[in-house]
Design a protein around this motif. Sequence first.
Motif, PDB file in Angstrom:
ATOM      1  N   LEU A  59      55.962  91.822  32.406  1.00 19.96           N
ATOM      2  CA  LEU A  59      55.995  90.603  33.210  1.00 19.96           C
ATOM      3  C   LEU A  59      54.633  89.922  33.230  1.00 19.96           C
ATOM      4  O   LEU A  59      54.537  88.694  33.179  1.00 19.96           O
ATOM      5  CB  LEU A  59      56.453  90.929  34.638  1.00 19.96           C
ATOM      6  N   TRP A  60      53.565  90.693  33.322  1.00 21.93           N
ATOM      7  CA  TRP A  60      52.218  90.114  33.283  1.00 21.93           C
ATOM      8  C   TRP A  60      52.000  89.358  31.972  1.00 21.93           C
ATOM      9  O   TRP A  60      51.444  88.268  31.971  1.00 21.93           O
ATOM     10  CB  TRP A  60      51.161  91.216  33.423  1.00 21.93           C
ATOM     11  N   ASP A  61      52.424  89.953  30.868  1.00 25.29           N
ATOM     12  CA  ASP A  61      52.227  89.330  29.562  1.00 25.29           C
ATOM     13  C   ASP A  61      53.044  88.037  29.437  1.00 25.29           C
ATOM     14  O   ASP A  61      52.683  87.139  28.658  1.00 25.29           O
ATOM     15  CB  ASP A  61      52.620  90.293  28.447  1.00 25.29           C
ATOM     16  N   HIS A  62      54.134  87.939  30.203  1.00 19.53           N
ATOM     17  CA  HIS A  62      54.989  86.749  30.144  1.00 19.53           C
ATOM     18  C   HIS A  62      54.318  85.543  30.796  1.00 19.53           C
ATOM     19  O   HIS A  62      54.535  84.398  30.382  1.00 19.53           O
ATOM     20  CB  HIS A  62      56.327  87.049  30.832  1.00 19.53           C
ATOM     21  N   VAL A  63      53.510  85.776  31.816  1.00 17.97           N
ATOM     22  CA  VAL A  63      52.871  84.693  32.560  1.00 17.97           C
ATOM     23  C   VAL A  63      51.662  84.186  31.777  1.00 17.97           C
ATOM     24  O   VAL A  63      50.819  84.969  31.343  1.00 17.97           O
ATOM     25  CB  VAL A  63      52.428  85.176  33.960  1.00 17.97           C
ATOM     26  N   GLU A  64      51.575  82.876  31.608  1.00 19.11           N
ATOM     27  CA  GLU A  64      50.447  82.314  30.882  1.00 19.11           C
ATOM     28  C   GLU A  64      50.178  80.888  31.350  1.00 19.11           C
ATOM     29  O   GLU A  64      51.064  80.185  31.833  1.00 19.11           O
ATOM     30  CB  GLU A  64      50.701  82.319  29.375  1.00 19.11           C
ATOM     31  N   GLY A  65      48.929  80.477  31.212  1.00 17.71           N
ATOM     32  CA  GLY A  65      48.559  79.112  31.512  1.00 17.71           C
ATOM     33  C   GLY A  65      48.369  78.835  32.991  1.00 17.71           C
ATOM     34  O   GLY A  65      48.512  79.716  33.843  1.00 17.71           O
ATOM     35  N   THR A  66      48.025  77.602  33.272  1.00 21.16           N
ATOM     36  CA  THR A  66      47.830  77.147  34.644  1.00 21.16           C
ATOM     37  C   THR A  66      49.191  76.954  35.301  1.00 21.16           C
ATOM     38  O   THR A  66      50.063  76.298  34.731  1.00 21.16           O
ATOM     39  CB  THR A  66      47.050  75.819  34.644  1.00 21.16           C
ATOM     40  N   GLU A  67      49.360  77.514  36.501  1.00 24.03           N
ATOM     41  CA  GLU A  67      50.680  77.487  37.132  1.00 24.03           C
ATOM     42  C   GLU A  67      50.703  76.614  38.373  1.00 24.03           C
ATOM     43  O   GLU A  67      50.477  77.080  39.485  1.00 24.03           O
ATOM     44  CB  GLU A  67      51.145  78.909  37.476  1.00 24.03           C
ATOM     45  N   HIS A  68      50.966  75.314  38.158  1.00 19.39           N
ATOM     46  CA  HIS A  68      51.350  74.436  39.253  1.00 19.39           C
ATOM     47  C   HIS A  68      52.876  74.400  39.237  1.00 19.39           C
ATOM     48  O   HIS A  68      53.469  74.252  38.165  1.00 19.39           O
ATOM     49  CB  HIS A  68      50.825  73.012  39.050  1.00 19.39           C
ATOM     50  N   ARG A  69      53.501  74.507  40.392  1.00 21.05           N
ATOM     51  CA  ARG A  69      54.954  74.457  40.378  1.00 21.05           C
ATOM     52  C   ARG A  69      55.511  74.045  41.725  1.00 21.05           C
ATOM     53  O   ARG A  69      54.846  74.121  42.761  1.00 21.05           O
ATOM     54  CB  ARG A  69      55.559  75.779  39.914  1.00 21.05           C
ATOM     55  N   VAL A  70      56.777  73.629  41.693  1.00 22.09           N
ATOM     56  CA  VAL A  70      57.553  73.291  42.881  1.00 22.09           C
ATOM     57  C   VAL A  70      58.791  74.171  42.872  1.00 22.09           C
ATOM     58  O   VAL A  70      59.489  74.272  41.859  1.00 22.09           O
ATOM     59  CB  VAL A  70      57.972  71.806  42.877  1.00 22.09           C
ATOM     60  N   GLY A  71      59.064  74.828  44.008  1.00 19.14           N
ATOM     61  CA  GLY A  71      60.234  75.688  44.102  1.00 19.14           C
ATOM     62  C   GLY A  71      60.113  76.938  43.250  1.00 19.14           C
ATOM     63  O   GLY A  71      59.069  77.216  42.645  1.00 19.14           O
ATOM     64  N   GLY A  72      61.180  77.705  43.213  1.00 15.44           N
ATOM     65  CA  GLY A  72      61.174  78.957  42.475  1.00 15.44           C
ATOM     66  C   GLY A  72      60.377  80.022  43.194  1.00 15.44           C
ATOM     67  O   GLY A  72      60.126  79.950  44.401  1.00 15.44           O
ATOM     68  N   HIS A  73      59.971  81.037  42.441  1.00 19.36           N
ATOM     69  CA  HIS A  73      59.165  82.125  42.990  1.00 19.36           C
ATOM     70  C   HIS A  73      57.683  81.825  42.806  1.00 19.36           C
ATOM     71  O   HIS A  73      57.250  81.402  41.729  1.00 19.36           O
ATOM     72  CB  HIS A  73      59.496  83.449  42.294  1.00 19.36           C
ATOM     73  N   ALA A  74      56.911  82.046  43.851  1.00 25.69           N
ATOM     74  CA  ALA A  74      55.461  81.908  43.744  1.00 25.69           C
ATOM     75  C   ALA A  74      54.906  82.987  42.818  1.00 25.69           C
ATOM     76  O   ALA A  74      55.467  84.081  42.717  1.00 25.69           O
ATOM     77  CB  ALA A  74      54.826  82.028  45.131  1.00 25.69           C
ATOM     78  N   ASN A  75      53.807  82.660  42.165  1.00 22.60           N
ATOM     79  CA  ASN A  75      53.088  83.652  41.369  1.00 22.60           C
ATOM     80  C   ASN A  75      51.830  84.023  42.130  1.00 22.60           C
ATOM     81  O   ASN A  75      50.818  83.326  42.046  1.00 22.60           O
ATOM     82  CB  ASN A  75      52.734  83.081  39.993  1.00 22.60           C
TER      83      ASN A  75
END
Length: 282
Positions: free
Chosen positions: A188-204
């Motif tokens: 899962l860590w390897d899946h996350v990449e880049g700058t994460e601005h987001r609306v809704g969903g699960h927070a990182n």
Amino acid sequence: MTQSTTDTLHTLAREHLPQEIAERWISLLRPSVRLEKATGTGTAVGRLGGLPELPETEEWPVWEGHGPLAFVAALDCASLPSADLDIPLPAEGTLAFFYFDGQLDGGSAVVAPDEPDTWAGARVLYVPAGTPVARRAAPEDIEPYAEVPLTARVEATAPYLHHPLVHREFGSARDDHPVYGENFEHALWDHVEGTEHRVGGHANPVQDAVEHEVARGALGSPPWDDPRIGEEALRWVLLAQFDTDDDADMMWGDCGALYWLIRPEDLAERRFDRAMFTWQCG
């Protein structure tokens, strides 16, 4: 929903978890709008930094005794693909996010969910569609962040492994449970990449579940082992998160992120004054 993101998370689960557990974990995925720097012909749905557009009757947000907040971001709800989300985001109007970022005091005053006296240091303003607005100059001694236009794409998001939903589904973390095993965690860590601005969903989260931090603050800061915290955490959803971003000259602590959470019923009623804020850094 972005098919490749969904497929990747499904594949990760089925490669690292027993079949029945994998399907249960997949059921916890949630759609989110990822916000990225607009390039080329991408349609802008909002922006980081710059100066906000506010109604004439709306005062620039101030934390009494400390000073004005900095403008972080604005989002055009009509341009966001909100129909793809599972939260009742407004279909129109603008959301503006403000935060007391330490420009005025060198970071000595910290906004924290377990300190109600600091809550005025982070605000969400909702401007209904059709409201006359004007671009507002920044208050004295507040340096605006660099303006970065944002585009949107919908993608699936996975819950943090110690998210209250994961604990409800699989129990508290145990070394012998495959959901909490190192192989799945590292995948899962390897899946996350880049700058994460987001609306809704699960927070990182940068550190631990932001839902627990907000829930504890909402309950009046009981001891961390109070079982009500886990129950209350399930009542909160991510409204928006804004990451450290070099393009906007935004640095939240040591490469941290800002998070605004809200109860779905308050979101449906447009009670953005009831949103709760927390932030984390490395």
